[in-house]
Design a protein around this motif. Structure first.
Motif, PDB file in Angstrom:
ATOM      1  N   ASP A   1      -3.875   4.276   7.805  1.00  0.00           N
ATOM      2  CA  ASP A   1      -4.534   2.972   7.778  1.00  0.00           C
ATOM      3  C   ASP A   1      -5.210   2.754   9.132  1.00  0.00           C
ATOM      4  OD1 ASP A   1      -5.159   0.379   6.997  1.00  0.00           O
ATOM      5  OD2 ASP A   1      -3.249  -0.448   7.673  1.00  0.00           O
TER       6      ASP A   1
ATOM      7  N   LEU B   1      -7.737   5.534   5.585  1.00  0.00           N
ATOM      8  CA  LEU B   1      -7.673   4.583   4.483  1.00  0.00           C
ATOM      9  C   LEU B   1      -8.097   3.228   5.039  1.00  0.00           C
ATOM     10  CD1 LEU B   1      -6.686   4.583   1.536  1.00  0.00           C
ATOM     11  CD2 LEU B   1      -4.446   3.947   2.364  1.00  0.00           C
TER      12      LEU B   1
ATOM     13  N   LYS C   1     -10.200   1.268   0.728  1.00  0.00           N
ATOM     14  CA  LYS C   1      -9.075   0.539   0.159  1.00  0.00           C
ATOM     15  C   LYS C   1      -9.630  -0.681  -0.543  1.00  0.00           C
ATOM     16  CE  LYS C   1      -6.093  -0.797   3.303  1.00  0.00           C
ATOM     17  NZ  LYS C   1      -4.985  -0.794   4.285  1.00  0.00           N
TER      18      LYS C   1
ATOM     19  N   ILE D   1       0.840  -1.195   0.000  1.00  0.00           N
ATOM     20  CA  ILE D   1       0.000   0.000   0.000  1.00  0.00           C
ATOM     21  C   ILE D   1       0.880   1.252   0.000  1.00  0.00           C
ATOM     22  CG2 ILE D   1      -1.767   1.266   1.281  1.00  0.00           C
ATOM     23  CD1 ILE D   1      -2.833  -1.283   0.018  1.00  0.00           C
TER      24      ILE D   1
ATOM     25  N   THR E   1     -10.382  -0.676   4.562  1.00  0.00           N
ATOM     26  CA  THR E   1     -11.054  -1.631   3.678  1.00  0.00           C
ATOM     27  C   THR E   1     -12.547  -1.668   3.956  1.00  0.00           C
ATOM     28  OG1 THR E   1     -10.425  -3.321   5.261  1.00  0.00           O
ATOM     29  CG2 THR E   1      -9.133  -3.182   3.261  1.00  0.00           C
TER      30      THR E   1
END
Lengths: 126, 730
Positions: free
Chosen positions: A53, A82, A105, A14, A84
C-alpha cells in the motif's frame, strides 16, 4: 510450489480481501500491517512477489519499497504497488522507487492475479 | 456448519474497521484541536479517511467513496502545509467526520442520507482551500469504480480501419535495462501474453555481444511476436502496462488474415534498427528515476520517529481476533451453566458429609476458583472501553451546542472504563438524550451565564468509573441547576402530583422521571424528539441499572447512571427470610452483623434506625418489605445486612439467616413480569430451587418503613401493610 506473496497494507479490510483473493488463487500469503512490520515479516519469509500500500503508519509504501530494494536478495523481487490513485506521476514515482507494477485499489481480483502472474510468473513454471 | 460468504464477512469486518478508523480520526482531530501540529497527527487522520475510502471502494459504496475522497483531498492540503488548522478548519473537519460517520452507518445499514446536507458540508470544507468544489473530485471518483486500470500508452492510437482488420496482433518488444531494475521479467510477460491466445514468438539474439563484452545487467534480446487472438488492443497493452516506458514496444494489427500470415511473418523478422541496443531511450528514463527517488526516503526517515509523540496508540496495534458475538454469548451461557453445575456439585458434596480437608473438597475449591477465572475471562471478552460511546457524545455536544448557540466544552473522564458490549450499545440512546438535555436545558444561555458571572463557555462532563462492582456513568453540567419551583408547578399543572404537596428537593428533582412530564414550555427544537426522561429511566432499568439526579442551584445538575458490570452472572449472598430464599448482590453489602436491641433507635412510629459506629442507619425488615410477613415484634439478635448505595448512603436489612455466598446465574424476569419493584432478577440455586435476586437500592428507595422494633409493638395499628402498600408508599 505455491507462489509466496508478502502483502503490506494497514487496512484490515484490504488485507482480508487480499487474503481471500490470494489464497483462492493458490498463493501463499503473508501480511504486514505497515512498512516497518512488512520489513520484519520479510526477514522471515522469502516472497516471490510483494504487494504494498502507499499510505501507512510508521513507514509508507515508498519507504518500504526503497528499503526492500536495498536488500541484495530483493533487488529484483517483483513489487506491486496497491494504490487508490492512478495518476501518471504516481506511477512514475512508484517506478523510480523501484516498484515493478501497480494495481489500482479497489482491485479486481482477477486483474490482481493476472498482474501477479505477469510479474512473478506461474509458480509451477519455476 | 454453513460456510459463510467470505465477502459478507469481510464487509462486516470492514464496518468494524471503519468504527476504529473513525475513532482514531476523532482522536487525531481532538489532538489537533488541542494544538498538536506534528505531521503524524494529521497523517493519522488522513490515513483513517483514506482507508475508509479504500475499503468502501472495494464494496462499491460510492457515496462513501466520493465523500471520503473529497474530505481526504482537503486534508491533504493541510498535510502539505497549504492549509492551517485554525478553529474554523477544525470545526469543519469535525463536522465532516460526523458526516463520514453517518455515511458509514448508512452504508452499513443500507439507509440513505440527505444529499444536500452532505453537499453543503463538502462545499464548506472545500471552501477552506480557497477553490470552488473541484469538478475533478467527481471525475477522479470515477477511477475508484472496480476494474479501472488507466492505460496511458502514448502514441499507440489505433486507426479505425485497423480495428476492423483481421484478428491478431504483431508485437515487437525490446526491454531496456530499467525494466529489470524495477523487477520486471520479460519471460513472465510473454507467458501472460500466451494466455491471451496462440502466440508465435521469435527471439532476436543477434545483438548479443561476445562474452567478454557482455554487461550482465544489460539486455541484448528483443522479441517479435504474433498473437492470433481476436482481442482488443487494451487487452494486449494491459500486459505491458507495467513496463511502459522501460521498453520499446510496438503493437499493431495484422493487416489481413490469409496473406497476413506471411505479412506478419515478414514483419516479425528482426528489424535492424531495433535489434541494436539503442542508447538513447536510457537517459530518457533516468530523469524519472533520479530526482524524485531520494525524497520519499528522506520523508519516511523523518516521519518514522514521530509516532513517539502524542498519538502513539495507533502505532502499536494490538493483535486481535474477530469473533462472532453469538459465539461469545453461547460461551457466556455455557459458563453460566457451569456455575450452576458447580453449585450443585458443591451442594452434593456437602450433603455427603465429606470433610473439608479431603481431596474432594480441595479439588472442588480449585474447581470453583477456575470457574470464577473462566467467568472473568469470558466477561472480559465482552467488555469494551466506553471511549467509543463517549466519542459519539462529543458529536452530540457539538451538534446540540451549535443548534442552540451555546459554547460548550465536553470534558470526559474514565474513557478506558470497560463495560459489557451490550450495555454500551444500549446506553447510546439514553446517554444521547441526557447529553442533549444537559446542553439544551442544563446550561444557561450565554448571556445568562455571563450575567451570573460564569464563563460563557459551558462545561458538560461525562465520566465513567468502576465503583463497588458496578459501572457509574455521570453526565453533569455547570448550568443553573433544576428550577425546582417551575418543575413542581409543571407537575401540578399536568396533574402528575396533587397541588400543595410539600416535597423535598430530591423529590422534586425526581419528578422529571415521571411519565408524561415534559417541560415543553422550555423545550427547544433540539431535545425532546419524543423521548422523555421516563423513557431514559426505563431503558437504564432494563439494563439492570439505576439513574439518579442531583442538582444544585447555580452550580449545575448531575445525572448518575449505575449499571451492573455484567448481565449474566452475579456474586450473591444467599439469605433466608420468612421461609423464602433470597439472593442479595454481594457488591451492595458492606458488612453483616447481629443486631443487639440496644442499638435500635426509634425515630417515629414507622421508622427505626440502628446505631453503628457513630452513624444512624435506617432499619428495614426484608420480610416485611417484600410482603412475606408482618413486621416482627422482636428484632433483637436478628441478622442484619448493611447495604450501601452508590452515593454512600446506607441502610440495614433484617434477614433471618445467612446461608452462603455464591455465584448465581442471572435469569431475567423483565420479559415475563416487567419491572418488579425491589427485585432485580431470579436465579436457579444448586438444589434446583428458584430464588429471587434482590435489588437492594431499589428496595431501599421504595422502603415503606414498615419495620418496627419491639418498643413500637404496642402502637401497631390493627392492619397489616400489604406488599403493594409497602412497595409503593415510597
Amino acid at each position: 510450489m505455491a507462489l509466496q506473496v508478502l502483502a503490506v497494507d494497514d487496512s484490515r479490510t484490504i488485507r482480508d480481501m487480499l487474503q481471500l483473493t490470494l489464497s483462492g488463487a493458490g498463493f501463499d500469503a503473508h501480511f504486514g500491517e505497515d512498512g516497518v512490520h512488512g520489513l520484519e515479516v520479510l526477514e522471515q519469509t522469502s516472497p516471490d512477489v510483494i504487494i504494498t500500500d502507499l499510505n501507512m503508519p510508521r513507514m509508507d509504501g515508498f519507504g518500504f519499497i526503497e528499503a526492500v530494494r536495498e536488500q541484495p536478495r530483493h533487488r529484483t523481487t517483483p513489487i506491486l504497488f496497491l494504490t487508490t490513485e492512478s495518476a501518471p506521476e504516481l506511477k512514475a514515482r512508484a517506478r523510480s522507487a523501484g516498484a515493478t507494477g501497480w494495481i489500482v485499489k479497489p482491485f479486481d481480483p482477477d486483474k490482481l492475479i493476472r498482474a501477479l502472474h505477469m510479474v512473478a510468473g506461474n509458480g509451477d513454471a519455476r | 456448519m454453513r460456510a459463510p460468504d467470505p465477502m459478507a464477512e469481510i464487509r462486516a469486518s470492514f464496518f468494524v474497521e471503519c468504527e476504529e478508523l473513525l475513532e482514531s480520526l476523532q482522536d487525531g482531530l481532538t489532538a489537533m484541536e488541542g494544538g498538536a501540529s506534528d505531521s503524524e497527527t494529521i497523517n493519522v487522520c488522513f490515513r483513517a479517511v483514506h482507508s475508509i475510502k479504500g475499503g468502501a471502494g472495494a464494496f462499491g459504496l460510492d457515496d462513501l467513496v466520493r465523500f471520503a475522497h473529497r474530505y481526504e483531498t482537503v486534508m491533504d492540503e493541510m498535510r502539505a502545509g497549504r492549509l492551517s488548522a485554525d478553529a474554523e478548519a477544525m470545526r469543519l473537519f469535525f463536522r465532516a467526520a460526523d458526516v463520514l460517520f453517518d455515511l458509514v452507518r448508512a452504508a452499513r445499514d443500507g439507509t440513505s442520507l440527505d444529499e444536500a446536507d452532505i453537499e453543503a458540508t463538502l462545499s464548506e470544507l472545500e471552501g477552506l482551500t480557497g477553490g470552488s468544489p473541484k469538478p475533478e473530485g467527481e471525475a477522479e471518483a470515477v477511477e475508484f469504480t472496480p476494474m479501472t486500470l488507466s492505460l496511458d500508452l502514448p502514441g499507440l492510437d489505433i486507426s479505425p480501419d485497423e480495428a476492423a482488420a483481421a484478428p491478431g496482433w504483431d508485437i515487437s518488444f525490446k526491454p531496456e535495462r530499467e525494466l529489470f531494475v524495477t523487477g520486471n521479467e520479460p519471460r513472465h510477460l510473454l507467458a501472460a501474453l500466451s494466455e491471451v491466445g496462440p502466440l508465435e514468438t521469435r527471439c532476436d539474439t543477434s545483438a548479443v555481444p561476445p562474452l567478454w563484452d557482455l554487461d550482465p545487467e544489460e539486455n541484448y534480446l528483443s522479441w517479435s511476436m504474433r498473437l492470433a487472438a481476436d482481442v482488443d488492443r487494451e487487452r494486449v497493452a494491459e500486459i505491458f502496462d507495467f513496463v511502459d516506458g522501460v521498453c520499446r514496444l510496438d503493437i499493431s494489427r495484422c493487416s489481413s488474415d490469409v496473406a497476413g500470415a506471411t505479412a506478419c511473418a515478414d514483419r516479425l523478422s528482426p528489424d535492424p534498427t531495433s535489434a541494436r541496443p539503442d542508447p538513447e531511450p536510457e537517459p530518457a528514463t533516468v530523469p524519472i528515476a533520479e530526482p524524485s527517488a531520494p525524497t520519499p526516503v528522506a520523508a519516511a526517515g523523518q516521519t518514522s520517529p514521530a509516532p513517539a509523540s502524542p498519538p502513539e496508540e495507533p502505532a502499536k496495534p494490538k493483535q486481535t481476533v474477530r469473533v462472532d458475538l453469538d459465539r461469545i454469548d453461547r460461551m457466556v451461557n455455557l459458563v453460566g451453566e457451569l456455575v450452576i453445575n458447580q453449585a450443585m456439585l458443591t451442594q452434593s458434596v456437602a450433603e455427603m458429609g465429606i470433610p473439608a480437608n479431603s481431596p474432594v473438597s480441595h479439588g472442588l475449591e480449585e474447581f470453583m476458583q477456575l470457574t470464577r477465572d473462566i467467568q472473568d475471562s469470558v466477561m472480559m471478552i465482552r467488555a469494551q472501553p466506553v471511549k467509543s460511546l463517549f466519542q459519539r457524545m462529543a458529536r452530540i455536544v457539538r451538534e446540540a451546542s451549535a443548534s442552540v448557540d451555546k459554547r460548550v466544552r465536553l470534558v470526559t473522564d474514565g474513557e478506558a472504563t470497560e463495560v459489557d458490549k451490550t450495555v454500551i450499545e444500549r446506553l447510546s440512546d439514553p446517554l444521547t438524550h441526557m447529553v442533549r438535555n444537559a446542553v439544551d436545558h442544563g446550561l444557561e444561555s450565554r448571556d445568562k451565564r455571563v450575567a451570573a458571572g460564569k464563563p460563557d463557555e459551558g462545561v458538560v462532563r461525562l465520566s465513567a468509573a468502576h465503583r463497588s462492582g458496578r459501572v457509574i456513568i455521570e453526565v453533569s453540567d455547570d448550568g443553573a441547576g433544576i428550577n425546582r419551583p417551575k418543575v413542581k408547578q409543571i407537575a401540578e399543572e399536568k396533574g402528575l402530583i396533587a397541588s400543595g404537596l410539600q416535597l423535598s428537593d430530591s423529590e422534586i428533582d425526581n419528578l422529571l422521571f415521571l411519565p408524561g412530564f415534559s417541560t415543553a414550555s422550555k423545550v427547544s427544537d433540539l431535545s425532546g424528539r419524543g423521548v422523555g426522561m421516563d423513557v431514559v429511566r426505563s431503558s437504564i432499568q432494563s439494563l439492570g441499572g439505576r439513574i439518579a439526579i442531583s442538582s444544585e442551584p447555580g452550580r449545575g445538575t448531575t445525572l448518575q447512571i449505575s449499571l451492573p458490570l455484567t448481565l449474566a452472572v452475579l456474586d450473591g449472598m444467599v439469605v433466608r427470610v420468612a421461609g423464602e430464599t433470597i439472593v442479595v448482590p454481594l457488591g451492595s453489602i458492606v458488612e453483616t452483623l447481629t443486631l443487639a436491641g440496644s442499638e435500635i433507635r426509634h425515630l417515629g412510629p414507622r421508622t427505626s434506625v440502628i446505631h453503628i459506629r457513630d452513624s444512624f442507619v435506617p432499619l428495614l425488615d426484608l420480610g416485611a418489605e417484600l410482603g412475606y410477613r408482618t413486621p416482627l415484634g422482636q428484632y433483637d439478635s436478628s441478622v442484619v445486612l448493611l447495604i450501601a448505595k452508590e452515593d454512600g448512603s446506607r441502610s440495614a436489612l433484617i434477614v433471618d439467616e445467612i446461608q452462603e455466598q455464591r455465584q448465581v446465574v442471572i435469569k431475567g424476569l423483565q420479559e415475563s413480569y416487567g419491572h418488579v419493584p425491589g427485585i432485580a432478577a431470579a436465579t436457579i440455586l444448586g438444589d434446583g430451587q428458584v430464588a429471587l435476586i434482590l435489588d437492594p437500592v431499589d428496595l431501599m428507595a421504595r422502603a415503606s418503613g414498615a419495620t418496627r422494633a419491639a418498643a413500637d409493638l404496642t402502637i401497631i395499628p390493627g392492619r397489616e401493610p400489604s406488599a403493594e402498600e409497602s412497595l409503593h408508599a415510597g
